[in-house]
Each structure stands twice: as C-alpha cells, then as structure tokens.
Design a protein around this motif. Sequence first.
Motif, mmCIF file in Angstrom:
data_model
loop_
_atom_site.group_PDB
_atom_site.id
_atom_site.type_symbol
_atom_site.label_atom_id
_atom_site.label_comp_id
_atom_site.label_asym_id
_atom_site.label_seq_id
_atom_site.Cartn_x
_atom_site.Cartn_y
_atom_site.Cartn_z
ATOM 1 N N TRP A 172 0.837 -1.206 0.000
ATOM 2 C CA TRP A 172 0.000 0.000 0.000
ATOM 3 C C TRP A 172 0.872 1.258 0.000
ATOM 4 N N ARG A 185 -7.211 1.264 -4.272
ATOM 5 C CA ARG A 185 -8.218 0.952 -3.252
ATOM 6 C C ARG A 185 -9.616 0.823 -3.838
ATOM 7 N N LEU A 213 -3.932 -2.549 4.649
ATOM 8 C CA LEU A 213 -4.347 -1.157 4.484
ATOM 9 C C LEU A 213 -4.472 -0.461 5.835
#
Length: 226
Positions: A172, A185, A213
């Motif tokens: 991420w 996302r 995340l």
Amino acid sequence: MKLLNNERALVVFSGGQDSTTCLFWAKRQFKEVFALSFRYGQKHANEVELAECIAREAGVHFQSLEAPLIGQLGRNSLTDASLEMDAEQPEGSFPNTFVPGRNLFFLSIAAVYAREHDIRHLVTGVSQTDFSGYPDCRDSFMKSLNVTLNLAMDEQFVIHTPLMWRDKAATWALADELGVLDLVRNETLTCYNGVKGDGCGHCPACTLRRRGLEEYLALKDAAQKS
C-alpha cells in the motif's frame, strides 16, 4: 533500481491490488508497458474486465488470453464452485485457493508473448513476505523459473518481482508513493468473491488486503502527527 527507459516490459496483470501496483511501478521504470491477463476459469472472472479498464486508463497495451486448462487441471476453490473456500491456511499446508501451476503457466505464456513482441522484462506481483503459503510465490521459484525460461527459449528474460519482500502494508505504501493509492483501493479487484474495491470483507484475499491497508494508514497517520 536503475531506470530502463529504453526497454519494454510485460506485466502479468490480474487487475488486483498487487498487479496494479506493479503496473504503475513498471510505468515508472520502463519506456513502454504491456499488460497480459488470463481467463483460467476463475469464479471472479470480472477481474479481467476491470484489468482492461485500468490498463486503458494507464495508457498501456492490454491483452487477455483464454487459458481454461489452468483451472481444469487441479481442484481448487477459485475455479470449482462446489468447494467451500478455506477461510484460513490449514496447518502444514496451503489453502484450497491455491491454483496448482498458475504462476508457472502465467509466466511461461507471458514469456512466449514477450518474445513475440520483443520484450525481455516480465513483471509479476508475487510476494513471499505476505502471502497464503503458495509455493509458486516464492523467490526461489521465481529465480528458478527465470533460468528455465531463458534456457527454453534461448532468451535473456528478466523476471521482476517488486513486491517480493514487501508485506501488504508496504505494498500500500508503494501504491501511495506511485500516486495511485485511491485507484488501487477503489478500482482494483482482489476479492475472491468478485467484489471490487474493499471487497466482500471476509474471503482470505480481502482479509489480507484490509489488514495491510489498516496497518499502512495507521503508520501514515502517526508519521503525519509526529
């Protein structure tokens, strides 16, 4: 890594979090990028349509190939609707979401495609750091396959695995560094049940993705406050 501005690269591209991050990593590293997706009998086959949309938006060449044999050879819960998906990794084994030979087939086909398009760099989003125990995601397998493909076709392919030593939080972070965190996302499909974005929330892929995340956003928030 040294920029390869005069080189072409082919990304094995599912349209999920990892391969989309790799796609934009490749765009930064290489002069021209191609994306190759596969329909192998996966229940979440809508990932291919999403992959094409992302690739077109990113301005890279896109191709999808039919490869149903991959899903037919071994029994697994991603291609066999009669199998209940393992929610957790069984002790001493890997979950039944493992598609036997998938990365072997993907990269072998990709190498042939690359050879025909004068491409020597192959990019894949496998990771040994944060994965489900799949044997074909390991660094040793990728290095071995790289040698095998070069010998099989008398070429000098280079398999790039930019996520190999990154956990999901670090993946991420890379997406954020590349300026595509929101795209990854909201527009990618990692969910084994075929739900875009944050997914169904309970399949193994969604659980891993969400945990990474949350960890990354917490670290980012702490860094901004310090």
